[in-house]
Design an enzyme around this catalytic site. Sequence first.
Site, PDB file in Angstrom:
ATOM      1  CG  ASP A   1    -120.527 115.792 -38.011  1.00 48.80           C
ATOM      2  OD1 ASP A   1    -121.770 115.602 -38.074  1.00 48.80           O
ATOM      3  OD2 ASP A   1    -119.720 114.858 -37.901  1.00 48.80           O
ATOM      4  CG  HIS A   2    -120.154 115.868 -42.711  1.00 49.84           C
ATOM      5  ND1 HIS A   2    -119.062 116.124 -41.903  1.00 49.84           N
ATOM      6  CD2 HIS A   2    -120.095 114.557 -43.011  1.00 49.84           C
ATOM      7  CE1 HIS A   2    -118.360 115.011 -41.743  1.00 49.84           C
ATOM      8  NE2 HIS A   2    -118.972 114.040 -42.401  1.00 49.84           N
TER       9      HIS A   2
ATOM     10  CB  CYS B   1    -121.600 114.046 -34.911  1.00 54.89           C
ATOM     11  SG  CYS B   1    -121.278 112.810 -33.644  1.00 54.89           S
ATOM     12  N   GLY B   2    -122.775 111.940 -36.557  1.00 56.02           N
ATOM     13  CA  GLY B   2    -123.303 110.669 -37.059  1.00 56.02           C
ATOM     14  C   GLY B   2    -123.768 109.760 -35.942  1.00 56.02           C
ATOM     15  CB  THR B   3    -121.993 107.877 -33.420  1.00 56.84           C
ATOM     16  OG1 THR B   3    -120.939 108.802 -33.112  1.00 56.84           O
ATOM     17  CG2 THR B   3    -121.546 106.945 -34.536  1.00 56.84           C
ATOM     18  N   GLY B   4    -123.302 110.746 -32.519  1.00 51.46           N
ATOM     19  CA  GLY B   4    -123.483 111.537 -31.295  1.00 51.46           C
ATOM     20  C   GLY B   4    -122.293 111.388 -30.362  1.00 51.46           C
ATOM     21  CB  ILE B   5    -119.879 108.653 -29.902  1.00 52.12           C
ATOM     22  CG1 ILE B   5    -121.023 107.703 -29.553  1.00 52.12           C
ATOM     23  CG2 ILE B   5    -118.670 108.374 -29.019  1.00 52.12           C
ATOM     24  CD1 ILE B   5    -120.740 106.237 -29.881  1.00 52.12           C
ATOM     25  N   GLY B   6    -118.677 111.243 -31.110  1.00 50.07           N
ATOM     26  CA  GLY B   6    -117.514 112.124 -31.314  1.00 50.07           C
ATOM     27  C   GLY B   6    -117.772 113.524 -30.804  1.00 50.07           C
TER      28      GLY B   6
ATOM     29  CG  HIS C   1    -130.144 111.010 -11.272  1.00 49.12           C
ATOM     30  ND1 HIS C   1    -130.153 109.640 -11.089  1.00 49.12           N
ATOM     31  CD2 HIS C   1    -131.314 111.464 -10.732  1.00 49.12           C
ATOM     32  CE1 HIS C   1    -131.263 109.282 -10.446  1.00 49.12           C
ATOM     33  NE2 HIS C   1    -131.995 110.367 -10.232  1.00 49.12           N
TER      34      HIS C   1
ATOM     35  NE  ARG D   1    -129.981 109.499  -4.503  1.00 47.32           N
ATOM     36  CZ  ARG D   1    -131.188 109.657  -5.050  1.00 47.32           C
ATOM     37  NH1 ARG D   1    -131.978 110.633  -4.639  1.00 47.32           N
ATOM     38  NH2 ARG D   1    -131.605 108.838  -6.010  1.00 47.32           N
ATOM     39  CG  HIS D   2    -128.779 113.130  -7.953  1.00 49.27           C
ATOM     40  ND1 HIS D   2    -128.329 111.848  -8.192  1.00 49.27           N
ATOM     41  CD2 HIS D   2    -130.095 113.021  -7.635  1.00 49.27           C
ATOM     42  CE1 HIS D   2    -129.319 111.002  -8.042  1.00 49.27           C
ATOM     43  NE2 HIS D   2    -130.406 111.687  -7.690  1.00 49.27           N
TER      44      HIS D   2
HETATM   45  C1  RB5 Z   1    -118.526 111.591 -39.698  1.00 52.56           C
HETATM   46  O1  RB5 Z   1    -118.422 110.713 -40.759  1.00 52.56           O
HETATM   47  C2  RB5 Z   1    -118.673 110.828 -38.389  1.00 52.56           C
HETATM   48  O2  RB5 Z   1    -117.501 110.173 -38.086  1.00 52.56           O
HETATM   49  C3  RB5 Z   1    -119.085 111.749 -37.282  1.00 52.56           C
HETATM   50  O3  RB5 Z   1    -120.275 112.392 -37.621  1.00 52.56           O
HETATM   51  C4  RB5 Z   1    -119.377 111.125 -35.934  1.00 52.56           C
HETATM   52  O4  RB5 Z   1    -120.194 110.023 -36.066  1.00 52.56           O
HETATM   53  C5  RB5 Z   1    -118.213 110.875 -35.076  1.00 52.56           C
HETATM   54  O5  RB5 Z   1    -118.354 110.462 -33.917  1.00 52.56           O
END
Ligand code: RB5
Length: 146
Positions: free
Chosen positions: A7-8, A64-69, A97, A131-132
């Site tokens: 993303d941005h 992305c910003g956190t990699g989580i979303g 694994h 095993r994995h």
């Molecule tokens: C964008 O502002 C931010 O929310 C996105 O990049 C990401 O961190 C979401 O998980």
Amino acid sequence: MIALSSDHAGFPLKESIKQFLDEKGILYVDCGAYSPASVDYPYQAKKACDLVVSGVCEKAVLCCGTGIGISMAANKVRGIRAACCSDYFSAKYTRLHNDANVLCLGARVIGPGAANELVDVFLSTAFEGGRHQKRVDQITEIENMQ
Ligand code: RB5
């Protein structure tokens, strides 16, 4: 071939990863973002994951910003095992694994130097199997229950 997407917020990190892959001679498909203009991460994840699932690309790296979303969105795509990593050990062991096929990185969490090391180990480490394998198969079984 590697699929890249962001993303941005992940755009600058994706661009620096492209430079790293160029230096290593690794081919990639860039699914965007193509500028720092705002773009939502879920469909950015899907674009790259579709290339993995269809076999055009063997793995994907998403930012992305956190990699989580972007990892949450990626893991909704059937056949994708995405791992959000910010340390070397996790990036290595999610290949060994979990047979992860997508690496997700947070551009607001780690810098380009660390990101390159994570990409490098992720792309160069083979799944251990053994095993994995049955555990990875169980992930697929759960996916097929949905
Ligand atoms: C964008 O502002 C931010 O929310 C996105 O990049 C990401 O961190 C979401 O998980």
